[in-house]
Write an enzyme that holds these catalytic residues in place. Structure first.
Site, mmCIF file in Angstrom:
data_model
loop_
_atom_site.group_PDB
_atom_site.id
_atom_site.type_symbol
_atom_site.label_atom_id
_atom_site.label_comp_id
_atom_site.label_asym_id
_atom_site.label_seq_id
_atom_site.Cartn_x
_atom_site.Cartn_y
_atom_site.Cartn_z
ATOM 1 N N ASP A 87 -1.048 4.414 0.935
ATOM 2 C CA ASP A 87 -0.193 3.586 0.085
ATOM 3 C C ASP A 87 1.181 4.220 -0.046
ATOM 4 O OD1 ASP A 87 0.443 1.446 -1.508
ATOM 5 O OD2 ASP A 87 -1.318 1.627 -2.773
ATOM 6 N N GLU A 139 6.299 3.779 2.868
ATOM 7 C CA GLU A 139 7.631 3.394 3.376
ATOM 8 C C GLU A 139 8.553 4.595 3.693
ATOM 9 O OE1 GLU A 139 5.694 0.325 1.124
ATOM 10 O OE2 GLU A 139 6.373 2.286 0.476
ATOM 11 N N ASP A 163 2.490 -5.652 -2.202
ATOM 12 C CA ASP A 163 2.137 -6.102 -3.549
ATOM 13 C C ASP A 163 2.731 -7.475 -3.817
ATOM 14 O OD1 ASP A 163 1.047 -3.626 -3.616
ATOM 15 O OD2 ASP A 163 2.524 -2.748 -4.952
#
Length: 776
Positions: A401, A404, A474
């Site tokens: 998670d 990025e 999300d």
């Protein structure tokens, strides 16, 4: 991933803080006189000296050309961890005319215009495919780097962008990693070409903006040493994707259980709850293959320790052993982020692989530091920390998670960091590739009997080689967001990375007890059953099947069971991804490039090469229009009704029905309903034959896990349909692996006849045939 800012406000914030590049200046006209000063052959290709620049044209294969142009004659290209292939041996030659220098391969001719220095690409007959616009090359040191092209046809790919766009013509695509926005600098066009832009800085791609001269296709990057790209000639989209993967790496086989149903939630609070989820699915006889332990399983202040809270998870190894005994797999969420003061942060600091700044968390309140995945020592240390803590429990894969990297949530702030690979401004978009690389390599090393599995929120070119599936981030539980997922997913797979998924039902919002949400969830679930990865997730109320009313449960069970019946088809499609650089979730242009109308359809796609999916993305729908591309026949999967291609039809789309159509000439294997992907069954495999054209199909099988397939331990069985005689021939297995059963029962049916009783046949070591006279 767990950002508690309201979704729409969050989206506005993301747009507000995105780093933007200057608008394109008007493209300069070609300078008078000759731009090319000299040209010569090198061992690698053609070296051209221009006024103030050096241009290199080097073939990587007959259909792939590497172009680099820089102000420094010694410059060899931008930072580029995506491309790992060495150039193939290619029969190439150079030539010169009064107007241009040329390098030719058996499949391409690349020309450099002597007057302008612009590069153009042509087929062997000299017909143009794509050309640079004269005067559009920007390579000034320390300034913006860019290249313009004359826009040839619609353009697709460039990662995942939930903006609702499919063809990007007339728009600018911003390539900057962010939650819900995945930057992959690979573009394809049904005109027969692809461009892999080798620049990991923040980049804008202008696709024929009306306000710009000549309406060019232009790449503009915020940093880099010069122009660096690969031109890939197809002409078919599958050929372009294959070329991209030849450059950046083959996608390995995923374990068979990957393709079953995944149940997840933000978050299961303790060991008993997680075990209870799996147990209840099993008690209800609803198929299931995996559960997910999301974040905050650690003690307060120990984010990044990779240690579970022993009070809530007293025996994680026993928990996983219990799941495995039920044939349920499990992955766990890990982040590249560390609470200050943790031992792991200190260890990374000593390795010189922790970014110096401490960032405010996006959520929950607190501060953290992030590791430098660009550093080999950082990747090794990060994996070692996971392996000696969570790895010893027996997890089956890793959920990466915030990959990025998220940092403080101000997207683009990594540009301010000095990384092991150089200034963040030059390398930031490549972070997820490096992060997944370390975890993939560590998994291969420390768990040699398992196929690695990674779920990641971000991606970059080349990531398919790391057994990584990207999900859409999300997202909010709205019809608009759901609708935008289809073109976003198709552009992602058109970027060359084959595996994608989403949080079924959206991450933010939605209560199963709300009838309006139950409708949205049902439609999203139907779509999810025809995604490469089939995964339920979200915050708030749990979305397990029993949380919904009985009528909804019945529909959800129907599509879960259909997904499991399709596992032989899906697993064979995954083998096609690995062995032939195939794509499982296919925009219509991949199979119908010559059909102009098919190029414009953003909300239908092929799942494998036989089934066309038309998701329902409107509330309270009973029908939806469906375009039937190409030529020949299409058959309604549910009723068998035949339709002719080239038409728009009104398809049945009540809440229980996802419009599905099968292409004429297809052979579709459907296994029995099983409770998990690895379950053996004595029931026959149903083989549906769809008439209208000759057809063939290759069924693939192997052990389902492990790396024996790399040693040739696999088998294929060929099915061949001859329309004229109405005859299906089933060949014997070719190849072998431990556990392969040579003898297999099949129930052959005509897919065009609803309720056809079928013909039962047993295939062994010789070919057998079945005649279906009514199927002609």
């Amino acid at each position: 991933m767990h950002d508690r800012v309201r979704p729409m406000a969050r989206l506005a914030l993301a747009l507000a803080i995105a780093v933007t590049l200057p608008a394109p200046a008007a493209l300069a006209a070609a300078a008078p006189g000759k731009a090319v000063e000299s040209a010569r052959q090198t061992p690698h290709g053609l070296l051209v000296t221009l006024a103030g620049a050096t241009l290199r044209i080097e073939p990587c294969s007959a259909r792939i050309i590497h172009i680099r142009a820089g102000a420094d004659p010694a410059w060899q290209g931008n930072y580029n961890p995506a491309v790992i292939a060495r150039p193939q041996r290619v029969d190439w030659k150079i030539a010169e005319s009064a107007e241009f220098h040329a390098l030719s391969t058996p499949a391409l001719q690349v020309r450099v215009d002597k007057a302008t220095g612009a590069v153009s690409f042509h087929d062997p007959k000299g017909e143009p495919i794509l050309h640079e616009l004269p005067g559009s090359r920007r390579i000034a040191p320390g300034a913006q780097v860019g290249q313009g092209f004359a826009l040839q046809g619609p353009v697709f790919g460039l990662g995942q962008h939930l903006n609702g766009l499919f063809d990007y013509t007339g728009n600018t695509v911003h390539l900057q990693q962010a939650n819900r926005d995945v930057a992959v600098p690979m573009l394809v066009s049904p005109k027969g070409y692809g461009l892999l832009w080798n620049n990991a800085s923040i980049t804008d791609v202008d696709a024929g903006l009306p306000a710009t001269p000549h309406h060019p296709l232009e790449f503009r990057s915020g940093a880099g040493g010069g122009v660096d790209y690969h031109f890939i000639h197809g002409p078919e989209i599958d050929d372009i994707v294959a070329g991209y993967r030849e450059l950046t790496g083959r996608a390995p086989m995923m374990a068979r259980w990957t393709w079953g149903l995944w149940q997840s939630k933000e978050r299961y609070k303790d060991q008993a709850e997680l075990l209870g989820i799996a147990a209840r699915y099993r008690s209800m006889n609803v198929p299931l293959d995996a559960v997910v332990q999301d974040w905050q399983y650690w003690l307060p202040g120990q984010w990044g320790s990779h240690e579970v809270d022993a009070a809530r998870f007293p025996d994680p190894k026993r928990m996983l052993d219990t799941l495995h005994a039920q044939n349920v797999h499990a992955i766990v969420s890990v982040w590249p982020r560390f609470d200050p003061g943790t031992g792991n942060a200190a260890e990374l600091e000593r390795a010189g692989a922790l970014f110096p700044k401490t960032y405010d968390n996006v959520y929950p309140a607190g501060q953290g530091r992030w590791y430098d995945a660009y550093a080999p020592a950082g990747r090794k240390t990060y994996w070692d920390q996971i392996g000696r803590t969570l790895g010893r429990h027996g997890w089956d894969g890793w959920w990466l998670d915030g990959s990025e990297a998220e940092l403080g949530g101000n997207w683009g702030e990594l540009r301010e960091v000095r990384t092991a690979a150089g200034p963040g401004a030059e390398v930031l978009n490549a972070y997820p590739l490096l992060h997944t690389t370390g975890v993939y390599e560590g998994s291969r090393k420390d768990a040699p009997g398992k196929r690695p599995f990674i779920l990641t929120r971000s991606a970059y070119s080349g990531q398919q080689r790391n057994a990584a599936i990207t999900w859409s981030g999300d997202t909010a539980a709205t019809w608009d967001v759901f609708r935008a997922h289809i073109p976003a997913a198709l552009n992602f797979t058109l970027s060359g990375i084959p595996y994608w998924s989403a949080d079924i039902g959206g991450f933010f919002g939605g209560k199963p007890t709300d009838p309006e949400y139950a409708e949205l969830y049902t439609r999203w679930y139907q779509f999810g059953a025809f995604n490469p990865m089939f995964r339920v997730h979200g915050t708030g109320a749990g979305k397990e099947i029993w949380q919904f009313d009985e009528a909804t449960q019945k529909i959800l069970r129907r599509y879960t069971e259909l997904r499991y019946r399709l596992l032989p088809y899906i697993y064979s499609a995954s083998a096609d991804v690995t062995n032939r650089h195939g794509t499982m979730m296919r925009a219509l242009m991949m199979d119908f490039r010559a059909d102009r109308q098919a190029l414009t359809v953003p909300d239908q796609y092929m799942f494998g090469k036989a089934i066309m999916v038309a998701p329902v993305t409107q509330a309270r729908a009973d029908v939806r229009t469906v375009y039937l591309p190409g030529s020949g026949a299409w058959f309604d999967f549910w009723s068998g009704q035949r339709h002719e291609a080239g038409k728009v039809i009104a398809a049945r789309a009540d809440i229980a029905t996802l419009p599905l159509f099968v292409r004429g000439g297809s052979i579709l294997p459907l296994g029995p309903v099983v409770q998990h992907a690895g379950q053996k069954s004595s029931e026959p495999i149903e083989v549906r034959v769809y008439p209208g054209a000759d057809g063939s199909y290759e069924l693939y099988d192997d052990a389902g896990d492990g790396h024996g397939y790399l040693r040739g331990e696999s088998a294929t069985r060929r099915f061949t349909w001859r329309q004229a005689g109405g005859r299906l021939t089933i060949g014997p297995w070719q190849g072998s692996f431990p556990g392969l059963a040579a003898r297999q029962a099949f129930l052959v049916r005509c897919g065009a006849i609803a309720g056809d009783a079928g013909v039962r046949v047993v295939a062994d070591t010789v070919a057998v045939s079945v005649t279906l006279p009514e199927c002609r």
